[in-house]
Design a protein around this motif. Sequence first.
Motif, short mmCIF file in Angstrom:
data_model
loop_
_atom_site.label_atom_id
_atom_site.label_comp_id
_atom_site.label_asym_id
_atom_site.label_seq_id
_atom_site.Cartn_x
_atom_site.Cartn_y
_atom_site.Cartn_z
N ASP A 91 0.86 -1.20 0.12
CA ASP A 91 0.05 -0.14 0.02
C ASP A 91 1.05 1.29 -0.12
OD1 ASP A 91 0.97 -0.84 2.53
OD2 ASP A 91 -0.75 0.28 3.67
N ASN B 56 0.14 5.84 1.07
CA ASN B 56 -0.94 5.79 1.58
C ASN B 56 -1.56 5.28 2.80
OD1 ASN B 56 -3.97 5.66 0.71
ND2 ASN B 56 -3.48 4.86 -1.14
N LEU C 107 -6.09 1.79 3.36
CA LEU C 107 -6.18 0.59 2.51
C LEU C 107 -5.94 -0.77 3.16
CD1 LEU C 107 -4.84 1.79 -0.94
CD2 LEU C 107 -7.07 1.44 -0.37
N TRP C 108 -4.82 -0.72 4.12
CA TRP C 108 -4.38 -1.91 4.68
C TRP C 108 -4.09 -1.61 6.08
CZ3 TRP C 108 -4.52 -6.90 2.86
CH2 TRP C 108 -5.04 -7.08 1.60
#
Length: 231
Positions: free
Chosen positions: A39, A42, A45-46
């Motif tokens: 990821d 960022n 997202l995770w």
Amino acid sequence: YLDQALTQLLAGLEERGVLDETLVVVTADHGESFTEHHDLWNHGLWLYQTTVRVPLCLRFPDGRGAGQEIDEPVSGIDLLPTLCELVGPPRPARCEGTSLVPLLDGAPLERGPLFCEATQPGVALETAGEWGNRRKPKAIRAGRYKLLWSPYTGSEELFDLAADPLERRNLLDDVLTPELTAVHERLARELRRWSRAAEPLPSSFDSSLLDQTIERLSGLGYTEGGAPEER
């Protein structure tokens, strides 16, 4: 920059004569993933430690615990009950966090595992009528072990954070010992149970505040093009 901003904050409180009666709390809503995992550059997202590990610093007006560092893993939901116990207002009935005051006094903290989930908006994974976070990655941490589960990909990753704090080695890629098999099964069971029960309560919004809310979000860079034509 953050040091400078905190200096201005504390100086402003002192100028107003309230620093000696103010509990200052510094925390964050998320970290940031750079090149450590897939990821890249960022957040949301995770759920690797690069994203979910955030600061939590408390400055007491009487200097209580100055310089004290606590390694016990805690959660953002623990902040509200902690503040309620420290400054007096009653704890809300539906509050799920655990007060951290015992840790400040050197006592053990009695709580269950920690849970977290990815919530970045704009990633359309749900089906019609389904809660938007249903299929996004979720994680559970109990002691040294952390299990990351992604419903939309069907993948799982098990990490031993004590031996592998950078989360480089997915233990599920190896042949598990009976002890690790038991750990995996327990965490997977708890995580799926929590996931089924984690949908939020229905909420409401005062439509008279819509324009003001959009203006504030736009000022923070969160509206991506401004207000919609139809509301």
